[in-house]
Design an enzyme around this catalytic site. Structure first.
Site, PDB file in Angstrom:
ATOM      1  N   ILE A   1       0.823  -1.220   0.000  1.00 23.36           N
ATOM      2  CA  ILE A   1       0.000   0.000   0.000  1.00 23.36           C
ATOM      3  C   ILE A   1       0.851   1.262   0.000  1.00 23.36           C
ATOM      4  CG2 ILE A   1      -2.101  -0.951   1.035  1.00 23.36           C
ATOM      5  CD1 ILE A   1      -1.048   0.085   3.756  1.00 23.36           C
TER       6      ILE A   1
ATOM      7  N   GLY B   1      11.389   0.568   3.529  1.00 24.18           N
ATOM      8  CA  GLY B   1      10.940  -0.533   2.678  1.00 24.18           C
ATOM      9  C   GLY B   1       9.449  -0.430   2.433  1.00 24.18           C
ATOM     10  N   GLU B   2       8.913  -1.529   1.956  1.00 22.56           N
ATOM     11  CA  GLU B   2       7.497  -1.510   1.579  1.00 22.56           C
ATOM     12  C   GLU B   2       6.581  -1.461   2.803  1.00 22.56           C
ATOM     13  OE1 GLU B   2       7.221  -5.166  -0.523  1.00 22.56           O
ATOM     14  OE2 GLU B   2       7.618  -4.236  -2.470  1.00 22.56           O
ATOM     15  N   VAL B   3       5.403  -0.882   2.562  1.00 23.61           N
ATOM     16  CA  VAL B   3       4.355  -0.962   3.578  1.00 23.61           C
ATOM     17  C   VAL B   3       3.219  -1.759   2.933  1.00 23.61           C
ATOM     18  CG1 VAL B   3       2.780   0.326   5.062  1.00 23.61           C
ATOM     19  CG2 VAL B   3       5.003   1.308   4.443  1.00 23.61           C
TER      20      VAL B   3
ATOM     21  N   LYS C   1       4.943  -2.823   8.048  1.00 17.60           N
ATOM     22  CA  LYS C   1       6.102  -2.125   7.487  1.00 17.60           C
ATOM     23  C   LYS C   1       7.258  -3.090   7.574  1.00 17.60           C
ATOM     24  CE  LYS C   1       5.308   2.683   8.756  1.00 17.60           C
ATOM     25  NZ  LYS C   1       5.909   3.859   9.381  1.00 17.60           N
TER      26      LYS C   1
ATOM     27  N   ASP D   1       7.915  16.119  13.190  1.00 14.27           N
ATOM     28  CA  ASP D   1       7.580  15.967  11.781  1.00 14.27           C
ATOM     29  C   ASP D   1       6.068  15.871  11.618  1.00 14.27           C
ATOM     30  OD1 ASP D   1       7.833  15.702   9.087  1.00 14.27           O
ATOM     31  OD2 ASP D   1       8.562  13.617   9.132  1.00 14.27           O
TER      32      ASP D   1
HETATM   33  P1  AMP Z   1       5.443   5.608   6.381  1.00 17.44           P
HETATM   34  O1  AMP Z   1       6.690   4.810   6.269  1.00 17.44           O
HETATM   35  O2  AMP Z   1       4.860   5.533   7.768  1.00 17.44           O
HETATM   36  O3  AMP Z   1       5.547   6.991   5.913  1.00 17.44           O
HETATM   37  O4  AMP Z   1       4.360   4.851   5.449  1.00 17.44           O
HETATM   38  C1  AMP Z   1       4.361   4.956   4.049  1.00 17.44           C
HETATM   39  C2  AMP Z   1       2.967   4.921   3.505  1.00 17.44           C
HETATM   40  O5  AMP Z   1       2.341   3.701   3.837  1.00 17.44           O
HETATM   41  C3  AMP Z   1       2.058   5.974   4.143  1.00 17.44           C
HETATM   42  O6  AMP Z   1       2.147   7.202   3.451  1.00 17.44           O
HETATM   43  C4  AMP Z   1       0.694   5.358   4.005  1.00 17.44           C
HETATM   44  O7  AMP Z   1       0.144   5.609   2.739  1.00 17.44           O
HETATM   45  C5  AMP Z   1       0.992   3.903   4.149  1.00 17.44           C
HETATM   46  N1  AMP Z   1       0.772   3.481   5.543  1.00 17.44           N
HETATM   47  C6  AMP Z   1       1.672   3.487   6.521  1.00 17.44           C
HETATM   48  N2  AMP Z   1       1.124   3.022   7.660  1.00 17.44           N
HETATM   49  C7  AMP Z   1      -0.161   2.739   7.364  1.00 17.44           C
HETATM   50  C8  AMP Z   1      -1.247   2.240   8.116  1.00 17.44           C
HETATM   51  N3  AMP Z   1      -1.138   1.958   9.416  1.00 17.44           N
HETATM   52  N4  AMP Z   1      -2.432   2.070   7.499  1.00 17.44           N
HETATM   53  C9  AMP Z   1      -2.553   2.369   6.196  1.00 17.44           C
HETATM   54  N5  AMP Z   1      -1.575   2.845   5.448  1.00 17.44           N
HETATM   55  C10 AMP Z   1      -0.369   3.042   6.005  1.00 17.44           C
END
Ligand code: AMP
Length: 969
Positions: free
Chosen positions: A597, A603-605, A623, A716
Site C-alpha cells: 500500500i 521498505g514496503e508498507v 512495514k 515531523d
Molecule cells: P510511512 O513509512 O509511515 O511513511 O508509510 C508509508 C505509507 O504507507 C504511508 O504514506 C501510508 O500511505 C501507508 N501506511 C503506513 N502506515 C499505514 C497504516 N497503518 N495504514 C494504512 N496505510 C499506512
C-alpha cells in the site's frame, strides 16, 4: 395254594422300602412260636408264576391261641418313623362251619427296637404293640384255590428312633390268616431343586406332625440370595420354600439351572434376569461373560455401570481465547468437538511457570502467587481467570479436557489446547523500606530498597514530601534514578512526611506509606551570613513569593502526578531491549500479507491480516525492513516501534507488535483504511463539511496533546504523517527518528539550508518547521504547535502544498519577514486565527495543545456562532482565554453518546470515574478504561473508535440545521 393277583413292585418316589417279602428270594425263615402248629411259611405263585412267601395260621377251633411270628432284624437306615404295609386274607368266622367262640378275626402287630441284628430269642413281653389289625372293607379279591378271598391291605406306622433297627412281630390269637406280603418302608422328601437351590433326599421326621427343616445348596454357577430353606413334611412332601439362589453374573436361569450367556452377550447386574447384548463399543469373546470388554480405544471408568456403552476421552478444547489485562488473563474456550460419549467433562489449566504450594480457598486456587478463579482443575465452565502473574512475562497456558475415562488413557496433547501470551507491563509494587540517613537543618538523605515486584526495569523513583502540618495540600516532588535521594531546601525543625514510588515503562507504582522525619534546629543567624540575607529577603518579599513558589510546586507536582514520560529508546544500551520492553514480538506465521500500500523510509508498507492466538483477526499495516540493511538502519527502523509502543491513545497509531526474530524485520500497526491525510484530502477535495474537517483537526490535536503530555516532541507533524481510518478518525503516525529519505518527491525535507537556517544533522521539513527549530534545532512542544498550524492549513485547503511552489529558502525568508499563510478558501476566521496563533515567532506565545484542543472543542460546541464566519470582520475569541462551558453538555450527554455506540452498559462505570460530559469521553485511552474496569479489549476499541465519530456526526446534524449553512466548504 394261593394265587395272588400281582401288585407291581413300583414304589412311590417318596417311600424307601426296608423290607418287602415279595422281593426276598428263597424262604423267609422268620422265627415262629410255637415252632409247630402255629405260623407256617407257605410258598405260593403269583399271577406271573413268581413264587412269593406267605405265612399262614388257622387254629380257629382251639381256644387260647397265641402264635407269634417274628421278622428278621430290619435296619432302620436313618428312618424315624416306619410304615408297615400288610397284605393279608382273613377268613370270616361265620364262613367256617362248626366254629365256636374260639374263632377270631384280628391279629396284633408288635415291634421291638434293637441294635442286635441276630437276636435268637426275644421275650414276647418285650415287644410293644403297634395295633390290632382287622380286615376292613377295602380289599381285593384273591383267588385262593377254588375260592375267591378278599385281600386286605392295612398300613400301620410307628416311631423308631432309639436303636439301629427293629424286629416286627405278628401275634395270632385264633384267626384264620394268610400274610400275603409285608412291606416295611419309611417316607422321604425326595431330592428336589427349588429357587435354584438343591434340597437333598430327606427322611421325614419321627412324628406324624413333624416338619424337618432342610437347608438347600445353590445349584452350579449360582449364589445364595437368601438362605434357601424348605420343610420336609411327615408324608414326604416338601413344604414352605423360603429364600433361594441367583445365577452368577455371566449366567442366566434357564429351566432351573444357571446357563452361561452366549458370546456377544453378558449379564452384569444380578437384578437383571436374563443375559443382554453387549452395550455399544464393547464385546464378549467367551461364553459366560459378566462384563463385556471395551473395544480398543474405548474405556469405562470405575464408576461406569457395565451396562453403559464404552466411551472415549474427549478431544481437545477448541477456540481458546485469551484476554490479557495487565498481569491477569482471562482464558475462554469452547467445548471439544468430541465429548467421547460422556457428559462428565472437566477442564484444567496448566501453566509451566506457575509453581509453589497449592491451596484452595473459597472459589479460587492459589499456586505460588498465581490465582486461578474459580479453580485450576476440575473446571466445569469453559472460562478461567488467572491473576497475579508476573508482569511482562511470556506464559504458556494449556487447557486440558478430561472426562471419566481420561485417567491413564489421555494422549496428552490430543486433549489439550495451548496459548502463549505475554502479560502486560504492570506498575511496580510499592516501595516498602525507606530509611532516613543524614539529617541536617535543611535536608535529609533517604534510601530505600527496590520494590518486591518491580515488574520491569525501574526507570526512576519519585520522592514526594510535604510538611506534616500542611498535609498533602502542598507537596514537592523529586525524581531520581538511584535508590537514594538527598532532599534539600527543607525548613529547620519541621516535621516532614516522605513517600517514594517507583516508575517503570508501565507507569508509577503506589506510593510507600509516609515516613515521618523532622529536620534539625536552625542555628542563630550570624551577621553577614548568606543565609541570613536570604532570610531577610524572604521576609521582605513576604508571603507573595512563598505563595507563588508553593503554587508553582503544586502545579508542577499535580502535573507530574498523572504523567508518564516517554522513554527515548536510544537511552537503552541495547536497542533490542527497548523494542522488547515496549513492543510485543509477534510470530510471523500469524501475519498474512495481502498487498503493498505504500513505500516507507525503510521498505514496503503492506496491508494484511493478523490473527494472534486466541484473538480475533484484525487488519493491519505491515512495514518491513528492506533486505540489505545495516545495523544502524535496523535500529532506526525498530526505534519507531519502541516509541509507538509506549503510546496508547485513540489518535495515535497503535502498535500491534514487531517481528525481529526472523526476516524480514517487521513493524505491525493497526490498519488505516484511508491512508495518509494529505492524499486522502486531495482525493476528496471539497467533499467534507467544516465540522468534519474540524473533527479531523480535533483528533490530531488530541493525539498531539497526549504526546506533549508525555514529553514527546514529534518534529515531523504534517498531513502526510497523519493516517485516516474508515471512520475518518485521524491518528498521528511516523515516529521514526531518522529522516534520511531515499526519495522525497515533494521536497519536504532539506539537509542543508543557507544562512541562519543551517541544520547540522538530519533533514528538516522546512515548510512545517518553526523558525527556531530550523535555525538552531530547538524542537519543543511549541515547535510541534507551529507544525500543527501548518497541518490545519493543509486540512482546510484539502491538501494544498503549504507555500505552494515557493522554494524552501523563500519560505524561510518570508516567515522571517513576518509573512504567514493566508486563510484557505472558505476557512472560518477563527480557524485561521488559530493557525496564526500557532505561527507566533515567539514560541512561548504559541498555544499549547491543551489550549488548541479546548479551542476546537469550543468551536465544535458552538458551530452556529463560530464556524459560520469566513470573513475577518468580527473579533474572534481569544485563544489564550480559558475556554469551556456547559453548552455542549446541555446539547447532548455522555449517556446519549454511550447509548448511540451500544456501550450503554458502561454508563455508571464512566460516570463514577468522572466521565460525565461527551468531550470527556474523547480523552479516554485504553489504559484509562482498563483502570476503571472496562477490560474487554473489543469494548475498549469500540468506545475509542466510535465516540469521536458519533459526536462529530451529531455536530454535523446541528450544523445542517443552521440557517446559513457553510457546507460543503
Ligand atoms: P510511512 O513509512 O509511515 O511513511 O508509510 C508509508 C505509507 O504507507 C504511508 O504514506 C501510508 O500511505 C501507508 N501506511 C503506513 N502506515 C499505514 C497504516 N497503518 N495504514 C494504512 N496505510 C499506512
Amino acid at each position: 395254594m394261593f394265587t395272588v393277583i400281582s401288585t407291581a413292585r413300583v414304589y412311590p418316589p417318596n417311600e424307601e422300602t426296608l423290607l418287602d417279602t415279595r422281593t426276598v428270594p428263597g424262604e423267609l425263615k422268620w422265627a415262629a412260636s410255637p415252632t409247630e402248629g402255629g405260623w407256617e411259611e407257605v410258598s405260593i405263585m403269583d399271577e406271573k408264576n413268581v413264587p412269593i412267601r406267605t405265612y399262614q395260621v388257622c387254629n380257629v377251633m382251639e381256644p387260647s391261641q397265641s402264635n407269634w411270628l417274628r421278622t428278621d432284624w430290619i435296619p432302620r437306615s436313618g428312618a424315624q418313623r416306619i410304615y408297615v404295609e400288610i397284605k393279608f386274607t382273613l377268613r370270616d368266622c361265620n364262613s367256617l362251619p362248626g366254629v365256636t367262640g374260639t374263632c377270631k378275626e384280628t391279629f396284633n402287630l408288635y415291634y421291638y427296637e434293637s441294635n442286635n441284628d441276630r437276636e435268637h430269642y426275644i421275650r414276647e413281653s418285650n415287644f410293644l404293640k403297634i395295633d390290632t389289625v382287622a380286615a376292613d372293607e377295602s380289599f381285593t379279591q384273591v383267588d385262593i384255590g377254588d375260592r375267591i378271598m378278599k385281600l386286605n391291605t392295612e398300613v400301620r406306622d410307628v416311631k423308631v428312633t432309639t436303636r439301629k433297627g427293629f424286629y416286627l412281630a405278628f401275634q395270632d390269637v385264633g384267626a384264620c390268616i394268610a400274610l400275603v406280603s409285608v412291606r416295611v418302608f419309611y417316607k422321604t422328601c425326595p431330592l428336589t431343586v427349588r429357587n435354584l437351590a438343591t434340597f437333598p433326599d430327606t427322611n421325614t421326621g419321627a412324628d406324624t406332625s413333624s416338619l424337618v427343616e432342610v437347608r438347600g445348596s445353590c445349584v452350579n454357577q449360582s449364589e445364595e440370595r437368601e438362605e434357601p430353606k424348605m420343610y420336609c413334611g411327615a408324608d414326604g412332601e416338601w413344604l414352605v420354600p423360603i429364600g433361594g439362589c441367583v445365577c452368577n453374573l455371566g449366567y442366566e436361569e434357564r429351566s432351573g439351572v444357571c446357563q452361561a450367556c452366549t458370546v456377544g452377550f453378558n449379564r452384569a447386574v444380578s437384578t437383571d434376569r436374563a443375559c443382554s447384548k453387549c452395550p455399544p463399543h464393547s464385546h464378549s469373546e467367551k461364553e459366560g461373560a459378566a462384563v463385556c470388554d471395551c473395544n480398543p480405544g474405548y474405556y469405562r471408568s470405575e464408576s461406569d455401570p457395565a451396562s453403559m456403552p464404552c466411551t472415549q476421552p474427549p478431544s481437545a478444547p477448541q477456540q481458546l481465547i485469551s484476554e490479557v489485562n495487565e498481569t491477569s488473563v482471562v482464558l475462554e474456550w469452547s467445548a471439544p468437538l468430541r465429548l467421547g460419549g460422556r457428559s462428565d467433562i472437566s477442564y484444567s489449566v496448566d501453566c509451566l511457570l506457575c509453581h509453589g504450594p497449592e491451596s484452595q480457598t473459597g472459589n479460587r486456587t492459589q499456586i505460588g502467587n498465581v490465582l486461578f478463579s474459580p479453580q485450576q482443575s476440575g473446571l466445569r465452565a469453559t472460562r478461567v481467570c488467572v491473576s497475579e502473574l508476573q508482569a511482562h512475562t511470556r506464559y504458556t497456558f494449556t487447557i486440558l479436557a478430561r472426562n471419566g475415562v481420561s485417567q491413564g488413557h489421555s494422549a496428552g496433547a490430543g486433549q489439550s489446547v495451548s496459548v502463549t501470551l505475554t502479560t502486560n507491563q504492570a506498575a511496580p509494587s510499592p516501595v516498602t523500606s525507606i530509611q532516613a540517613g543524614d539529617v541536617t537543618r535543611h535536608g535529609v538523605s533517604l534510601a530505600w530498597q527496590q520494590p518486591d515486584r518491580p515488574n520491569g526495569v525501574i526507570l526512576e523513583y519519585e520522592v514526594k514530601y510535604y510538611e506534616k502540618d500542611q498535609k498533602e495540600s502542598s507537596y514537592r516532588i523529586m525524581k531520581t534514578a538511584s535508590r537514594s535521594a538527598d532532599i534539600t531546601g527543607l525548613s529547620p525543625l519541621t516535621v516532614y512526611l516522605y513517600q517514594v514510588r517507583a516508575r517503570t515503562a508501565a507507569g508509577y507504582g503506589e506510593f510507600s506509606g509516609p515516613l515521618e522525619f523532622s529536620t534539625n534546629s536552625d542555628p542563630l543567624p550570624l551577621i553577614g551570613d548568606a543565609a541570613s540575607s536570604t532570610l531577610l529577603l524572604l521576609s521582605i518579599s513576604g508571603g507573595v513569593i512563598l505563595l507563588l513558589t508553593s503554587t508553582a510546586v503544586f502545579i508542577i507536582s499535580r502535573r507530574y502526578k498523572h504523567i508518564w514520560i516517554y522513554v527515548d529508546p536510544f537511552t537503552y544500551e541495547d536497542p533490542d531491549q527497548a523494542v522488547h520492553e515496549f513492543a510485543k514480538e509477534i510470530d510471523a506465521t500469524y501475519i498474512h500479507i495481502e498487498k503493498v500500500i505504500g513505500i516507507g523510509e525503510f521498505g514496503e508498507v503492506c496491508s494484511g491480516r493478523l490473527r494472534l492466538q486466541g484473538k480475533r483477526e484484525i487488519y493491519v499495516a505491515i512495514k518491513s525492513l528492506k533486505a540489505a540493511y545495516s545495523n544502524k538502519q535496523r535500529q532506526d527502523f525498530l526505534s519507531e516501534a519502541s516509541i509507538m509502543g509506549q503510546f496508547d491513545h485513540p489518535n495515535i497509531i497503535r502498535l500491534e507488535g514487531v517481528v525481529t526474530r526472523c526476516k524480514p524485520v517487521m513493524i505491525i500497526t493497526e490498519y488505516m483504511e484511508n491512508g495518509s491525510l494529505d492524499a486522502f484530502l486531495r482525493k476528496h477535495d471539497g467533499h467534507f463539511t467544516v465540522i468534519q474537517l474540524v473533527g479531523m483537526l480535533r483528533g490530531i490535536a488530541s493525539g498531539m496533546k497526549y504526546l506533549s503530555d508525555m514529553s514527546y516532541v514529534h518534529r515531523d507533524l504534517a498531513a502526510r504523517n497523519i493516517l485516516v481510518n474508515s471512520n475518518l478518525v485521524c491518528k498521528v503516525s511516523d515516529f521514526g527518528l531518522s529522516r534520511v529519505l531515499q526519495e522525497d518527491p515533494e521536497n519536504a525535507y532539506t539537509t542543508r539550508v543557507t544562512g541562519t537556517y543551517h541544520s547540522p544533522g538530519g533533514k528538516i521539513p522546512i515548510r512545517w518547521t518553526s523558525p527556531e527549530a530550523i535555525a538552531y534545532r530547538k524542537f519543543t512542544p511549541s515547535s510541534d504547535t507551529w507544525s500543527y498550524g501548518v497541518v490545519m492549513w493543509e486540512v482546510m485547503s484539502y491538501g494544498e502544498r503549504p507555500y505552494w511552489d515557493m522554494s524552501n529558502q523563500d519560505v524561510i525568508k518570508a516567515i522571517d519577514e513576518g509573512y504567514r499563510l493566508p486563510p484557505p478558501m472558505d476557512c472560518p476566521v477563527c480557524l485561521h486565527q488559530l493557525m496564526l496563533d500557532c505561527w507566533q515567532t515567539e514560541r512561548t506565545h504559541r498555544p499549547s495543545f491543551t489550549q488548541i484542543l479546548n479551542m476546537l472543542d469550543k468551536l465544535i460546541r458552538n458551530p452556529t456562532t463560530t464556524l459560520r464566519r469566513t470573513g475577518g470582520d468580527r473579533p474572534v475569541p481569544s485563544l489564550l482565554e480559558p475556554v469551556g462551558g456547559p453548552e455542549f453538555v446541555s446539547v447532548w450527554s455522555a449517556e446519549d453518546c454511550l447509548q448511540a455506540i451500544g456501550m450503554g452498559m458502561y454508563r455508571d462505570t464512566l460516570t463514577t470515574a468522572g466521565y460525565t460530559s461527551p468531550d470527556s469521553l474523547l480523552t479516554l485511552t485504553h489504559q484509562d478504561m482498563t483502570s476503571i474496569g472496562i477490560i474487554t479489549p473489543s469494548h475498549q476499541d469500540q468506545i475509542l473508535a466510535s465516540v469521536q465519530q458519533v459526536l462529530l456526526s451529531h455536530m454535523q446534524q446541528i450544523q445542517e440545521q443552521m440557517p446559513d449553512s457553510m457546507v460543503p466548504v
